[in-house]
Enzyme design. Sequence first.
Site, PDB file in Angstrom:
ATOM      1  N   ASN A 115       7.471   4.912   2.205  1.00  8.86           N
ATOM      2  CA  ASN A 115       6.558   3.960   2.850  1.00  8.86           C
ATOM      3  C   ASN A 115       6.742   2.614   2.154  1.00  8.86           C
ATOM      4  O   ASN A 115       6.306   2.444   1.021  1.00  8.86           O
ATOM      5  CB  ASN A 115       5.117   4.475   2.713  1.00  8.86           C
ATOM      6  CG  ASN A 115       4.098   3.480   3.243  1.00  8.86           C
ATOM      7  OD1 ASN A 115       4.458   2.472   3.879  1.00  8.86           O
ATOM      8  ND2 ASN A 115       2.827   3.746   2.991  1.00  8.86           N
ATOM      9  N   LYS A 140       5.375  -0.091   2.928  1.00  5.64           N
ATOM     10  CA  LYS A 140       4.152  -0.910   3.018  1.00  5.64           C
ATOM     11  C   LYS A 140       4.517  -2.330   3.483  1.00  5.64           C
ATOM     12  O   LYS A 140       5.396  -2.476   4.323  1.00  5.64           O
ATOM     13  CB  LYS A 140       3.397  -0.876   1.683  1.00  5.64           C
ATOM     14  CG  LYS A 140       3.160   0.575   1.216  1.00  5.64           C
ATOM     15  CD  LYS A 140       2.198   0.725   0.082  1.00  5.64           C
ATOM     16  CE  LYS A 140       2.029   2.207  -0.245  1.00  5.64           C
ATOM     17  NZ  LYS A 140       1.046   2.469  -1.289  1.00  5.64           N
ATOM     18  N   HIS A 142      -3.460   6.005   6.779  1.00  2.00           N
ATOM     19  CA  HIS A 142      -3.120   5.756   5.375  1.00  2.00           C
ATOM     20  C   HIS A 142      -4.359   5.217   4.658  1.00  2.00           C
ATOM     21  O   HIS A 142      -5.131   4.448   5.221  1.00  2.00           O
ATOM     22  CB  HIS A 142      -1.960   4.750   5.267  1.00  2.00           C
ATOM     23  CG  HIS A 142      -1.432   4.666   3.864  1.00  2.00           C
ATOM     24  ND1 HIS A 142      -2.042   3.914   2.894  1.00  2.00           N
ATOM     25  CD2 HIS A 142      -0.374   5.275   3.261  1.00  2.00           C
ATOM     26  CE1 HIS A 142      -1.372   4.064   1.758  1.00  2.00           C
ATOM     27  NE2 HIS A 142      -0.366   4.887   1.952  1.00  2.00           N
ATOM     28  N   GLU A 174      -4.813   2.966   2.571  1.00  2.51           N
ATOM     29  CA  GLU A 174      -4.979   1.508   2.499  1.00  2.51           C
ATOM     30  C   GLU A 174      -5.611   0.985   3.785  1.00  2.51           C
ATOM     31  O   GLU A 174      -6.367   0.008   3.751  1.00  2.51           O
ATOM     32  CB  GLU A 174      -3.622   0.851   2.196  1.00  2.51           C
ATOM     33  CG  GLU A 174      -3.269   1.019   0.717  1.00  2.51           C
ATOM     34  CD  GLU A 174      -1.796   1.115   0.400  1.00  2.51           C
ATOM     35  OE1 GLU A 174      -0.965   0.732   1.240  1.00  2.51           O
ATOM     36  OE2 GLU A 174      -1.479   1.604  -0.706  1.00  2.51           O
ATOM     37  N   GLU A 205      -2.649  12.254  -0.168  1.00  2.08           N
ATOM     38  CA  GLU A 205      -2.482  11.130  -1.093  1.00  2.08           C
ATOM     39  C   GLU A 205      -3.829  10.799  -1.730  1.00  2.08           C
ATOM     40  O   GLU A 205      -4.639  10.069  -1.143  1.00  2.08           O
ATOM     41  CB  GLU A 205      -1.966   9.897  -0.340  1.00  2.08           C
ATOM     42  CG  GLU A 205      -0.641  10.117   0.358  1.00  2.08           C
ATOM     43  CD  GLU A 205       0.094   8.798   0.602  1.00  2.08           C
ATOM     44  OE1 GLU A 205       1.211   8.659   0.088  1.00  2.08           O
ATOM     45  OE2 GLU A 205      -0.457   7.914   1.273  1.00  2.08           O
ATOM     46  N   GLY A 231      -0.234   3.864  -6.367  1.00  4.96           N
ATOM     47  CA  GLY A 231       0.106   2.590  -6.988  1.00  4.96           C
ATOM     48  C   GLY A 231      -0.480   2.410  -8.377  1.00  4.96           C
ATOM     49  O   GLY A 231      -0.463   1.315  -8.932  1.00  4.96           O
ATOM     50  N   SER A 238       2.151   7.742  -6.596  1.00  2.00           N
ATOM     51  CA  SER A 238       2.953   7.527  -7.803  1.00  2.00           C
ATOM     52  C   SER A 238       4.033   8.595  -8.002  1.00  2.00           C
ATOM     53  O   SER A 238       4.298   9.013  -9.138  1.00  2.00           O
ATOM     54  CB  SER A 238       2.060   7.422  -9.045  1.00  2.00           C
ATOM     55  OG  SER A 238       1.186   6.305  -8.932  1.00  2.00           O
TER      56      SER A 238
HETATM   57  P1  13P Z   1       2.885   4.809  -4.534  1.00  2.20           P
HETATM   58  O1  13P Z   1       4.039   5.778  -4.542  1.00  2.20           O
HETATM   59  O2  13P Z   1       3.304   3.387  -4.764  1.00  2.20           O
HETATM   60  O3  13P Z   1       1.769   5.271  -5.427  1.00  2.20           O
HETATM   61  O4  13P Z   1       2.293   4.818  -3.031  1.00  2.20           O
HETATM   62  C1  13P Z   1       1.977   6.025  -2.439  1.00  2.20           C
HETATM   63  C2  13P Z   1       1.663   5.765  -1.014  1.00  2.20           C
HETATM   64  O5  13P Z   1       0.638   5.198  -0.690  1.00  2.20           O
HETATM   65  C3  13P Z   1       2.646   6.188  -0.007  1.00  2.20           C
HETATM   66  O6  13P Z   1       2.128   6.116   1.279  1.00  2.20           O
END
Ligand code: 13P
Length: 253
Positions: free
Chosen positions: A9, A11, A95, A97, A166, A172, A210
């Site tokens: 992803n 983002k 997601h 976020e 997740e 992150g 992560s």
């Molecule tokens: P990270 O791997 O940067 O923690 O992000 C995970 C994520 O949100 C994947 O969709």
Amino acid sequence: MPQRIVAGNWKMNGSRDFAAAYLAALAGDVLPGSGCDVLLFPPATLLPLLATRVEELGIELGIQTVHPEPEGAFTGEIAAEMAVDAGATWTLIGHSERRQLLGESDADTALRALAARRAGLKPMLCVGETLVERQGGDAESVVTRQLDAVLDVLGEDLAAGGIAYEPVWAIGTGETASPEMAQAMHGMIRGVLRRRSARLAEMPILYGGSVKPANAAALFAEVDIDGALVGGASLDPAAFQAIIKAMETHGNP
Ligand code: 13P
């Protein structure tokens, strides 16, 4: 056995130059025949460029969200049908976020998942609890609620896609759920799916938060961890390839 998937992803990262360099780095190494399906979720602007190379690389593309409606006066939004037109075969749904930063509700995720299926996209439903919810002992009930919201609307049709667990506190932050902690939640998710149907129980359940080359193998060795949804590390093609290789070596057959 559930399909094995390593997904990246990106983002809100990446330019055309970045995408071209990334594809050049992937080509000829892990793909195809990597023993698992490889998906990329780039920003929507890069889908047409990446779509020109997917067959040769043996990867699939997804969009990061879709709007519930097929068309109309929704400035800034992208319909599932438009994502298909741009080369996507998958979409992320819910997601964290989008849930956290944009207020996307459980009901929204169900409508978006429905729109995805209407257009023939495979939904990757993201679920996961916040730190406060985990500390309050509510992690399992939150994840179950997020799953039920979509299962109540889509039913067996969700089986066309996947689930990504997740935990919000691991995204992150550099903090990963331990393999045991992740397995416990994946097992719980498998149970929710199994109570609905045998077909749903066969869905791939990916872990995200992560994931790095250093921790991927231990996660993939767990029985109900069928892959990873990788954020930050997926922006580095070498790290992403290392995670794919960890799946080949340590994933369930
Ligand atoms: P990270 O791997 O940067 O923690 O992000 C995970 C994520 O949100 C994947 O969709």
